[in-house]
Design a protein around this motif. Structure first.
Motif: not given
Length: 125
Positions: A11-22, A42-47, A55-61, A101-105
């Protein structure tokens, strides 16, 4: 037979989204071990940042916010190779471009060779 099975979810520690491959799954994915779960996300873009999983969405934001406050991390200038497929380039020629070079930007910058700053030659040349 009824038996207890231990599994791990992420589960994302910022938005509480559970990992389910998009959203491909209708439920969160379960893993046999903590290491397996961590390796997959981590292989799927989480940090993993300071003990938190993001999650990727929060990383990109967060990366877009970092770029807005501290500036972009620019890659090297690259010549455009579109050969006039971009409408303005067909009229005015291709330029140089670079990407953040920042992911999501998705920031990019263009320039001409004449507009780039130059450096002086080293002494003795």
């Amino acid at each position: 037979m009824i038996r207890a099975v231990t599994c791990y979810t992420i589960t994302c520690d910022i938005c509480a989204t559970e990992y389910d491959t998009d959203g491909a799954e209708e439920r969160s994915l379960h893993f046999e071990s903590e290491a397996d779960a961590l390796a997959n996300v981590l292989a799927d873009g989480w940090t993993a940042d300071a003990g938190r999983l993001i999650c990727r969405t929060c990383v990109h934001g967060r990366n877009r916010a970092r770029c807005a406050t501290t500036g972009h991390i620019w890659d090297h200038w690259i010549p455009c190779h579109c050969r006039g497929l971009i409408a303005d380039h067909a009229l005015f020629g291709c330029d140089l471009y670079r990407l953040c070079l920042r992911p999501g930007c998705d920031a990019h910058d263009t320039s001409t060779l004449a507009a780039l700053p130059t450096t002086d030659d080293s002494p003795g040349r």
